[in-house]
Design an enzyme around this catalytic site. Structure first.
Site, PDB file in Angstrom:
ATOM      1  N   THR A  18       0.954  -1.182   0.012  1.00  0.00           N
ATOM      2  CA  THR A  18       0.074   0.232   0.078  1.00  0.00           C
ATOM      3  C   THR A  18       0.757   1.272  -0.051  1.00  0.00           C
ATOM      4  O   THR A  18       2.034   1.138   0.260  1.00  0.00           O
ATOM      5  CB  THR A  18      -0.834  -0.035   1.212  1.00  0.00           C
ATOM      6  OG1 THR A  18      -1.917   0.980   1.160  1.00  0.00           O
ATOM      7  CG2 THR A  18      -0.191   0.440   2.386  1.00  0.00           C
ATOM      8  N   LYS A  23      -8.043   0.432   2.569  1.00  0.00           N
ATOM      9  CA  LYS A  23      -7.070   0.550   3.623  1.00  0.00           C
ATOM     10  C   LYS A  23      -7.220   1.782   4.542  1.00  0.00           C
ATOM     11  O   LYS A  23      -6.484   2.178   5.204  1.00  0.00           O
ATOM     12  CB  LYS A  23      -5.660   0.359   3.092  1.00  0.00           C
ATOM     13  CG  LYS A  23      -5.514  -0.703   2.062  1.00  0.00           C
ATOM     14  CD  LYS A  23      -4.402  -0.446   1.170  1.00  0.00           C
ATOM     15  CE  LYS A  23      -4.154  -1.359   0.055  1.00  0.00           C
ATOM     16  NZ  LYS A  23      -3.137  -1.061  -0.946  1.00  0.00           N
ATOM     17  N   GLY A  26      -5.588   5.166   8.419  1.00  0.00           N
ATOM     18  CA  GLY A  26      -5.231   4.126   7.249  1.00  0.00           C
ATOM     19  C   GLY A  26      -4.077   3.191   7.832  1.00  0.00           C
ATOM     20  O   GLY A  26      -3.267   3.447   8.703  1.00  0.00           O
ATOM     21  N   SER A  69       4.592   1.187   1.049  1.00  0.00           N
ATOM     22  CA  SER A  69       5.618   1.000   0.143  1.00  0.00           C
ATOM     23  C   SER A  69       5.805   2.105  -0.774  1.00  0.00           C
ATOM     24  O   SER A  69       7.189   2.639  -1.128  1.00  0.00           O
ATOM     25  CB  SER A  69       5.325  -0.045  -0.783  1.00  0.00           C
ATOM     26  OG  SER A  69       4.898  -1.355  -0.323  1.00  0.00           O
TER      27      SER A  69
END
Length: 181
Positions: free
Chosen positions: A11, A43, A55, A134
């Site tokens: 994500t 998310k 989140g 990420s």
């Protein structure tokens, strides 16, 4: 030798505070190893009667466990974000079970943005921008530039920054979900 477990890269979550408004968004991609498993994972969640948006990044089951714990802390401390975040971080760091969870949380209210990590950190960035996952550094860089050089709203900055991250990071897609306060 044992087989190495595939790393979940799943994500990019970005939150922005601007002009008394907050927006938090994420992409929808979930990746296992080098395979995209899902394109539309949600998310982000609204918490505590819609006063906060959070989140998560990391292993989904771990993140949802932490999210439940965080919501319980918000209830226990009457919606006091700082206190709930610190208490969750303390539990996360000291509890034998929680310590093994691999996830991070980003939380925004209309006037505060925090990152809560599994190492016991509660971070409140000076610029009101939180980014985890990420593709977080790509989204963060884009958001900082947009904050500095445009008059876009918090929601517009989140959308454009996540789109930029999706164009660069292979673990981020353009199925963007955003919630605002």
């Amino acid at each position: 030798m044992g087989q190495q477990k595939p790393q979940i890269r799943s994500t990019t979550v970005l939150g922005v505070l601007r002009d008394g408004k907050a927006a938090l968004g994420s992409d929808g991609q979930m990746t296992l190893g080098n395979t995209v498993m899902k394109h539309s994972t949600r998310k982000i969640r609204s918490l505590y009667q819609g006063k906060f948006v959070t989140g998560f990044a990391g292993a989904t089951a771990d993140a949802l466990t932490l999210l439940e714990r965080f919501e319980a802390k918000l209830e226990a401390y009457s919606g006091r974000l700082d206190r709930a975040a610190v208490e969750l971080a303390k539990d996360w760091r000291t509890d034998k079970y929680l310590r093994r969870l691999e996830a991070m949380l980003a939380v925004v209210s209309s006037d505060k943005a925090l990152i809560i990590s599994g190492t016991g950190d509660v971070i409140e960035p000076e610029d009101g921008i939180v980014a985890i996952g990420s593709g977080s550094m790509y989204a963060l860089a884009a958001a900082r530039a947009l904050m500095k050089h445009t008059t876009l709203s918090a929601e517009e900055i989140v959308r454009e920054s996540l789109q930029t991250a999706a164009e660069i990071c292979i673990y981020t897609n353009d199925h963007i979900a955003i919630e605002t306060l």
